[in-house]
Scaffold this motif. Structure first.
Motif, mmCIF file in Angstrom:
data_model
loop_
_atom_site.group_PDB
_atom_site.id
_atom_site.type_symbol
_atom_site.label_atom_id
_atom_site.label_comp_id
_atom_site.label_asym_id
_atom_site.label_seq_id
_atom_site.Cartn_x
_atom_site.Cartn_y
_atom_site.Cartn_z
ATOM 1 N N PHE A 4 42.225 -6.629 -29.480
ATOM 2 C CA PHE A 4 41.720 -5.387 -30.049
ATOM 3 C C PHE A 4 42.811 -4.333 -29.927
ATOM 4 O O PHE A 4 43.648 -4.385 -29.028
ATOM 5 C CB PHE A 4 40.448 -4.943 -29.316
ATOM 6 C CG PHE A 4 39.326 -5.926 -29.457
ATOM 7 C CD1 PHE A 4 38.731 -6.142 -30.685
ATOM 8 C CD2 PHE A 4 38.876 -6.648 -28.366
ATOM 9 C CE1 PHE A 4 37.700 -7.064 -30.829
ATOM 10 C CE2 PHE A 4 37.847 -7.567 -28.496
ATOM 11 C CZ PHE A 4 37.254 -7.771 -29.731
ATOM 12 N N THR A 5 42.805 -3.372 -30.853
ATOM 13 C CA THR A 5 43.820 -2.323 -30.874
ATOM 14 C C THR A 5 43.151 -0.955 -30.963
ATOM 15 O O THR A 5 41.929 -0.860 -31.093
ATOM 16 C CB THR A 5 44.752 -2.474 -32.089
ATOM 17 O OG1 THR A 5 44.006 -2.182 -33.283
ATOM 18 C CG2 THR A 5 45.346 -3.872 -32.172
ATOM 19 N N GLU A 12 33.374 -3.021 -35.263
ATOM 20 C CA GLU A 12 34.119 -4.284 -35.269
ATOM 21 C C GLU A 12 34.169 -4.893 -33.875
ATOM 22 O O GLU A 12 33.973 -6.102 -33.708
ATOM 23 C CB GLU A 12 35.551 -4.056 -35.760
ATOM 24 C CG GLU A 12 35.663 -3.669 -37.203
ATOM 25 C CD GLU A 12 37.048 -3.172 -37.592
ATOM 26 O OE1 GLU A 12 37.356 -3.224 -38.790
ATOM 27 O OE2 GLU A 12 37.822 -2.704 -36.716
ATOM 28 N N LEU A 13 34.438 -4.049 -32.896
ATOM 29 C CA LEU A 13 34.527 -4.514 -31.512
ATOM 30 C C LEU A 13 33.227 -5.173 -31.066
ATOM 31 O O LEU A 13 33.228 -6.297 -30.563
ATOM 32 C CB LEU A 13 34.861 -3.346 -30.581
ATOM 33 C CG LEU A 13 34.779 -3.629 -29.077
ATOM 34 C CD1 LEU A 13 35.847 -4.623 -28.657
ATOM 35 C CD2 LEU A 13 34.893 -2.342 -28.287
ATOM 36 N N LEU A 14 32.123 -4.477 -31.271
ATOM 37 C CA LEU A 14 30.837 -5.006 -30.792
ATOM 38 C C LEU A 14 30.372 -6.212 -31.593
ATOM 39 O O LEU A 14 29.702 -7.085 -31.041
ATOM 40 C CB LEU A 14 29.789 -3.894 -30.802
ATOM 41 C CG LEU A 14 30.066 -2.756 -29.820
ATOM 42 C CD1 LEU A 14 29.035 -1.647 -29.981
ATOM 43 C CD2 LEU A 14 30.119 -3.247 -28.387
ATOM 44 N N SER A 36 27.438 6.785 -36.713
ATOM 45 C CA SER A 36 28.777 7.388 -36.716
ATOM 46 C C SER A 36 29.710 6.690 -35.737
ATOM 47 O O SER A 36 30.912 6.573 -35.994
ATOM 48 C CB SER A 36 28.702 8.880 -36.410
ATOM 49 O OG SER A 36 28.150 9.092 -35.135
ATOM 50 N N SER A 37 29.184 6.215 -34.630
ATOM 51 C CA SER A 37 30.055 5.552 -33.650
ATOM 52 C C SER A 37 30.561 4.211 -34.176
ATOM 53 O O SER A 37 31.630 3.763 -33.773
ATOM 54 C CB SER A 37 29.338 5.349 -32.316
ATOM 55 O OG SER A 37 28.388 4.317 -32.397
ATOM 56 N N GLN A 38 29.834 3.588 -35.059
ATOM 57 C CA GLN A 38 30.240 2.293 -35.601
ATOM 58 C C GLN A 38 31.557 2.386 -36.374
ATOM 59 O O GLN A 38 32.313 1.431 -36.433
ATOM 60 C CB GLN A 38 29.141 1.721 -36.506
ATOM 61 C CG GLN A 38 27.838 1.439 -35.795
ATOM 62 C CD GLN A 38 27.968 0.418 -34.685
ATOM 63 O OE1 GLN A 38 28.371 -0.719 -34.935
ATOM 64 N NE2 GLN A 38 27.675 0.801 -33.470
ATOM 65 N N ILE A 57 41.613 -0.210 -23.938
ATOM 66 C CA ILE A 57 41.851 -1.411 -24.738
ATOM 67 C C ILE A 57 42.347 -2.554 -23.861
ATOM 68 O O ILE A 57 41.930 -3.703 -24.022
ATOM 69 C CB ILE A 57 42.829 -1.082 -25.883
ATOM 70 C CG1 ILE A 57 42.135 -0.114 -26.852
ATOM 71 C CG2 ILE A 57 43.293 -2.335 -26.600
ATOM 72 C CD1 ILE A 57 43.062 0.645 -27.758
ATOM 73 N N GLU A 58 43.190 -2.234 -22.899
ATOM 74 C CA GLU A 58 43.673 -3.253 -21.960
ATOM 75 C C GLU A 58 42.500 -3.858 -21.185
ATOM 76 O O GLU A 58 42.418 -5.076 -21.004
ATOM 77 C CB GLU A 58 44.677 -2.608 -21.006
ATOM 78 C CG GLU A 58 45.332 -3.566 -20.045
ATOM 79 C CD GLU A 58 46.345 -2.863 -19.153
ATOM 80 O OE1 GLU A 58 46.312 -3.120 -17.936
ATOM 81 O OE2 GLU A 58 47.128 -2.055 -19.660
ATOM 82 N N LYS A 59 41.588 -3.013 -20.751
ATOM 83 C CA LYS A 59 40.432 -3.482 -19.984
ATOM 84 C C LYS A 59 39.525 -4.368 -20.849
ATOM 85 O O LYS A 59 39.058 -5.420 -20.400
ATOM 86 C CB LYS A 59 39.647 -2.278 -19.453
ATOM 87 C CG LYS A 59 38.491 -2.646 -18.570
ATOM 88 C CD LYS A 59 37.861 -1.419 -17.940
ATOM 89 C CE LYS A 59 36.776 -1.811 -16.964
ATOM 90 N NZ LYS A 59 36.263 -0.666 -16.229
ATOM 91 N N ILE A 60 39.290 -3.967 -22.086
ATOM 92 C CA ILE A 60 38.446 -4.748 -22.993
ATOM 93 C C ILE A 60 39.089 -6.093 -23.294
ATOM 94 O O ILE A 60 38.426 -7.137 -23.225
ATOM 95 C CB ILE A 60 38.168 -3.965 -24.290
ATOM 96 C CG1 ILE A 60 37.264 -2.765 -23.993
ATOM 97 C CG2 ILE A 60 37.550 -4.864 -25.360
ATOM 98 C CD1 ILE A 60 37.142 -1.773 -25.132
#
Length: 68
Positions: A4-5, A12-14, A36-38, A57-60
């Motif tokens: 992820f970036t 997209e992430l979820l 809106s958060s999407q 992002i590193e943690k995810i």
């Protein structure tokens, strides 16, 4: 499986990695289901919540790689 970036949206992430929800919630992102958060990128979300986007992002990415 690409990392992820900063340009990855919350939606997209979820969709790709639902396991990120607790990580986002623990840093104060409680509106994950809001329309809106999407469309918000991880970079934008981090900025709004006063968090370093690179660390988030590193943690995810690390959590996903570890299978969490």
């Amino acid at each position: 499986m690409e990392a992820f970036t900063k340009n990855t949206t919350i939606g997209e992430l979820l969709a790709e990695y639902p396991g990120a929800a607790p990580i986002l919630m623990e840093i104060g992102m409680h509106c994950l289901g809001c329309p809106s958060s999407q469309m918000e990128t991880l970079d934008e979300a981090a900025m709004v919540h006063g968090i370093d986007a690179d660390l988030l992002i590193e943690k995810i990415n690390a959590a996903r790689a570890a299978g969490k």
